[in-house]
Design an enzyme around this catalytic site. Structure first.
Site, PDB file in Angstrom:
ATOM      1  N   THR A  33      -3.104  92.975 -65.232  1.00  0.00           N
ATOM      2  CA  THR A  33      -4.381  92.924 -64.483  1.00  0.00           C
ATOM      3  C   THR A  33      -5.540  92.524 -65.391  1.00  0.00           C
ATOM      4  O   THR A  33      -6.463  91.849 -64.942  1.00  0.00           O
ATOM      5  CB  THR A  33      -4.705  94.269 -63.801  1.00  0.00           C
ATOM      6  OG1 THR A  33      -4.699  95.297 -64.787  1.00  0.00           O
ATOM      7  CG2 THR A  33      -3.711  94.604 -62.711  1.00  0.00           C
ATOM      8  N   ARG A  41      -0.366  97.408 -55.922  1.00  0.00           N
ATOM      9  CA  ARG A  41      -0.763  98.643 -55.249  1.00  0.00           C
ATOM     10  C   ARG A  41      -2.229  99.017 -55.428  1.00  0.00           C
ATOM     11  O   ARG A  41      -2.739  99.805 -54.644  1.00  0.00           O
ATOM     12  CB  ARG A  41       0.141  99.802 -55.673  1.00  0.00           C
ATOM     13  CG  ARG A  41       1.503  99.646 -55.026  1.00  0.00           C
ATOM     14  CD  ARG A  41       2.477 100.733 -55.347  1.00  0.00           C
ATOM     15  NE  ARG A  41       3.757 100.461 -54.701  1.00  0.00           N
ATOM     16  CZ  ARG A  41       4.641  99.578 -55.128  1.00  0.00           C
ATOM     17  NH1 ARG A  41       4.404  98.885 -56.228  1.00  0.00           N
ATOM     18  NH2 ARG A  41       5.757  99.384 -54.482  1.00  0.00           N
ATOM     19  N   GLN A 106       8.785  94.333 -65.392  1.00  0.00           N
ATOM     20  CA  GLN A 106       8.943  94.061 -63.956  1.00  0.00           C
ATOM     21  C   GLN A 106       8.109  92.837 -63.581  1.00  0.00           C
ATOM     22  O   GLN A 106       8.152  92.391 -62.449  1.00  0.00           O
ATOM     23  CB  GLN A 106       8.457  95.255 -63.142  1.00  0.00           C
ATOM     24  CG  GLN A 106       9.223  96.533 -63.421  1.00  0.00           C
ATOM     25  CD  GLN A 106       8.554  97.729 -62.748  1.00  0.00           C
ATOM     26  OE1 GLN A 106       8.769  98.006 -61.581  1.00  0.00           O
ATOM     27  NE2 GLN A 106       7.738  98.444 -63.504  1.00  0.00           N
ATOM     28  N   VAL A 108       6.724  89.024 -63.365  1.00  0.00           N
ATOM     29  CA  VAL A 108       7.401  87.732 -63.201  1.00  0.00           C
ATOM     30  C   VAL A 108       6.547  86.603 -63.768  1.00  0.00           C
ATOM     31  O   VAL A 108       6.857  85.427 -63.595  1.00  0.00           O
ATOM     32  CB  VAL A 108       7.691  87.478 -61.695  1.00  0.00           C
ATOM     33  CG1 VAL A 108       8.638  88.548 -61.146  1.00  0.00           C
ATOM     34  CG2 VAL A 108       6.406  87.446 -60.859  1.00  0.00           C
ATOM     35  N   HIS A 124      12.765  91.577 -62.826  1.00  0.00           N
ATOM     36  CA  HIS A 124      12.505  91.044 -61.479  1.00  0.00           C
ATOM     37  C   HIS A 124      12.420  89.524 -61.471  1.00  0.00           C
ATOM     38  O   HIS A 124      11.824  88.942 -60.571  1.00  0.00           O
ATOM     39  CB  HIS A 124      11.235  91.675 -60.901  1.00  0.00           C
ATOM     40  CG  HIS A 124      11.398  93.133 -60.573  1.00  0.00           C
ATOM     41  ND1 HIS A 124      10.340  93.983 -60.320  1.00  0.00           N
ATOM     42  CD2 HIS A 124      12.523  93.893 -60.453  1.00  0.00           C
ATOM     43  CE1 HIS A 124      10.806  95.201 -60.063  1.00  0.00           C
ATOM     44  NE2 HIS A 124      12.122  95.173 -60.150  1.00  0.00           N
ATOM     45  N   CYS A 153      21.526  71.167 -50.087  1.00  0.00           N
ATOM     46  CA  CYS A 153      21.979  71.768 -48.816  1.00  0.00           C
ATOM     47  C   CYS A 153      20.842  71.915 -47.805  1.00  0.00           C
ATOM     48  O   CYS A 153      21.057  72.500 -46.738  1.00  0.00           O
ATOM     49  CB  CYS A 153      22.619  73.124 -49.089  1.00  0.00           C
ATOM     50  SG  CYS A 153      21.408  74.421 -49.443  1.00  0.00           S
TER      51      CYS A 153
HETATM   52  P1  NAD Z   1       2.123  98.310 -58.974  1.00  0.00           P
HETATM   53  O1  NAD Z   1       1.114  97.384 -58.419  1.00  0.00           O
HETATM   54  O2  NAD Z   1       2.925  99.131 -58.038  1.00  0.00           O
HETATM   55  O3  NAD Z   1       1.413  99.367 -59.943  1.00  0.00           O
HETATM   56  C1  NAD Z   1       0.573  98.943 -60.978  1.00  0.00           C
HETATM   57  C2  NAD Z   1       0.114 100.180 -61.733  1.00  0.00           C
HETATM   58  O4  NAD Z   1      -0.621  99.721 -62.847  1.00  0.00           O
HETATM   59  C3  NAD Z   1      -0.807 101.090 -60.909  1.00  0.00           C
HETATM   60  O5  NAD Z   1      -0.381 102.434 -61.066  1.00  0.00           O
HETATM   61  C4  NAD Z   1      -2.187 100.877 -61.545  1.00  0.00           C
HETATM   62  O6  NAD Z   1      -2.952 102.058 -61.588  1.00  0.00           O
HETATM   63  C5  NAD Z   1      -1.820 100.456 -62.945  1.00  0.00           C
HETATM   64  N1  NAD Z   1      -2.791  99.573 -63.581  1.00  0.00           N
HETATM   65  C6  NAD Z   1      -3.546  98.602 -63.010  1.00  0.00           C
HETATM   66  N2  NAD Z   1      -4.284  97.980 -63.948  1.00  0.00           N
HETATM   67  C7  NAD Z   1      -3.997  98.593 -65.133  1.00  0.00           C
HETATM   68  C8  NAD Z   1      -4.436  98.396 -66.468  1.00  0.00           C
HETATM   69  N3  NAD Z   1      -5.339  97.458 -66.799  1.00  0.00           N
HETATM   70  N4  NAD Z   1      -3.924  99.190 -67.428  1.00  0.00           N
HETATM   71  C9  NAD Z   1      -3.008 100.163 -67.132  1.00  0.00           C
HETATM   72  N5  NAD Z   1      -2.571 100.386 -65.880  1.00  0.00           N
HETATM   73  C10 NAD Z   1      -3.051  99.596 -64.901  1.00  0.00           C
HETATM   74  O7  NAD Z   1       3.035  97.471 -59.952  1.00  0.00           O
HETATM   75  P2  NAD Z   1       4.554  97.668 -60.365  1.00  0.00           P
HETATM   76  O8  NAD Z   1       4.844  99.124 -60.542  1.00  0.00           O
HETATM   77  O9  NAD Z   1       4.799  96.754 -61.496  1.00  0.00           O
HETATM   78  O10 NAD Z   1       5.371  97.182 -59.098  1.00  0.00           O
HETATM   79  C11 NAD Z   1       5.009  95.982 -58.420  1.00  0.00           C
HETATM   80  C12 NAD Z   1       6.141  94.986 -58.284  1.00  0.00           C
HETATM   81  O11 NAD Z   1       5.574  93.733 -57.916  1.00  0.00           O
HETATM   82  C13 NAD Z   1       6.835  94.732 -59.578  1.00  0.00           C
HETATM   83  O12 NAD Z   1       8.143  94.978 -59.348  1.00  0.00           O
HETATM   84  C14 NAD Z   1       6.618  93.260 -59.932  1.00  0.00           C
HETATM   85  O13 NAD Z   1       7.834  92.553 -59.906  1.00  0.00           O
HETATM   86  C15 NAD Z   1       5.762  92.698 -58.854  1.00  0.00           C
HETATM   87  N6  NAD Z   1       4.453  92.205 -59.333  1.00  0.00           N
HETATM   88  C16 NAD Z   1       4.383  91.441 -60.478  1.00  0.00           C
HETATM   89  C17 NAD Z   1       3.169  90.970 -60.944  1.00  0.00           C
HETATM   90  C18 NAD Z   1       3.122  90.140 -62.198  1.00  0.00           C
HETATM   91  O14 NAD Z   1       4.104  89.502 -62.556  1.00  0.00           O
HETATM   92  N7  NAD Z   1       2.006  90.146 -62.914  1.00  0.00           N
HETATM   93  C19 NAD Z   1       1.999  91.272 -60.251  1.00  0.00           C
HETATM   94  C20 NAD Z   1       2.091  92.035 -59.069  1.00  0.00           C
HETATM   95  C21 NAD Z   1       3.331  92.511 -58.641  1.00  0.00           C
HETATM   96 ZN    ZN Z   2      20.749  74.537 -51.582  1.00  0.00          ZN
END
Ligand code: NAD
Ligand code: ZN
Length: 244
Positions: A33, A41, A106, A108, A124, A153
């Site tokens: 982020t 979330r 997790q 991507v 992921h 395909c």
């Molecule tokens: P999530 O969105 O469920 O949770 C993110 C967590 O990070 C929250 O608890 C939040 O409070 C915390 N957070 C936000 N900013 C922060 C910061 N600067 N420092 C510390 N903590 C911080 O994310 P998740 O648990 O990774 O699950 C989401 C799924 O969606 C993953 O499986 C992933 O594959 C995918 N996803 C990936 C990306 C990416 O690749 N950047 C982005 C969004 C979602």
């Molecule tokens: Zn194909």
């Protein structure tokens, strides 16, 4: 902002990093982020008020491909200008210095690799590679962005990410299980730990477990140490303590 009162926790974690002979780091969307990539979330400003979890799903791909395609096209284009932040560089530096043995994510977005981390376990998948949903043949990202179907395909193209409702790639998941069973320290960063099965990893660790996250998670009680704050700031603060 880093609270002075957290200093003893930084020192504790720095000691654990030095003591551990096998450290695994597990990151989630909160790691990215501070580079400007929204997580799933936290509530601010998701596109068209759609919960991304309902679009990043097999059902959306099969039942509403135009919506699925637009969502991922936006995510791919949104990542074009994105750069790693200082926290990503701290982790790649720790890996080079032998303080981290395994980095699993997790995410991507490829930001860890962009910052120089090697052998990253992409639990992921990666949004930077594209394949056919039906025959799994690899395809070009540009074909996906242009809405071209599979050349073999005619099936729908998709990023090679794990959608909600899909299994994790078996080889990467097994490697993560092997790493976690060896870990003397598991450091979890920026994840709400709500996505199965990755959220099982902390409980499978025999060693110490620590989490750095912006807010408390429902699993905080499992951890030996939980520090709340921004991942980039916290990692830099711990890195400073390490070099004192
Ligand atoms: P999530 O969105 O469920 O949770 C993110 C967590 O990070 C929250 O608890 C939040 O409070 C915390 N957070 C936000 N900013 C922060 C910061 N600067 N420092 C510390 N903590 C911080 O994310 P998740 O648990 O990774 O699950 C989401 C799924 O969606 C993953 O499986 C992933 O594959 C995918 N996803 C990936 C990306 C990416 O690749 N950047 C982005 C969004 C979602
Ligand atoms: Zn194909």
């Amino acid at each position: 902002m880093i609270l002075h009162s957290e200093q003893p926790n930084f020192e504790r974690l720095a000691d654990w990093l030095k003591e551990s002979r096998y450290t695994m780091v597990l990151t989630g969307a909160g790691m990215s982020t501070e580079s400007g990539v929204p997580d799933f979330r936290s509530k601010n400003g998701w596109w068209q008020n759609i919960d991304p979890r309902t679009v990043a799903a097999v059902a959306a791909l099969q039942e509403n491909y135009p919506l699925f395609h637009e969502f991922y096209s936006r995510r791919i284009k949104g990542l074009e200008q994105v750069k790693p932040h200082q926290g990503h560089y701290v982790l790649s530096d720790w890996q080079r210095r032998g303080l981290i043995q395994t980095l699993a994510t997790q995410n991507v977005d490829g930001l860890h690799q962009h910052a120089g981390s090697l052998d990253v376990f992409e639990l992921h998948g990666s949004i930077h590679s594209v394949r056919c949903h039906d025959c799994e043949a690899p395809a070009e990202k540009t074909d996906f962005l242009q809405g071209i179907p599979c050349r073999y395909c005619s099936g729908p193209l998709r990023p090679d990410v794990v959608l909600f409702g899909e299994m994790l790639p078996e080889d990467v998941w097994n490697a993560a299980l092997a790493a976690v069973s060896r870990a003397e320290l598991l450091l979890v960063i920026g994840t709400s730990l709500q996505v199965y099965p990755v959220n099982q990893l902390p409980a499978l660790t025999l060693g110490r477990v620590a989490i750095l996250n912006a807010e408390p998670t429902e699993m905080d009680s499992l951890f030996d140490l939980a520090i709340h704050g921004q991942a980039g700031n916290l990692l830099q603060a711990i890195d400073q303590v390490l070099s004192m």
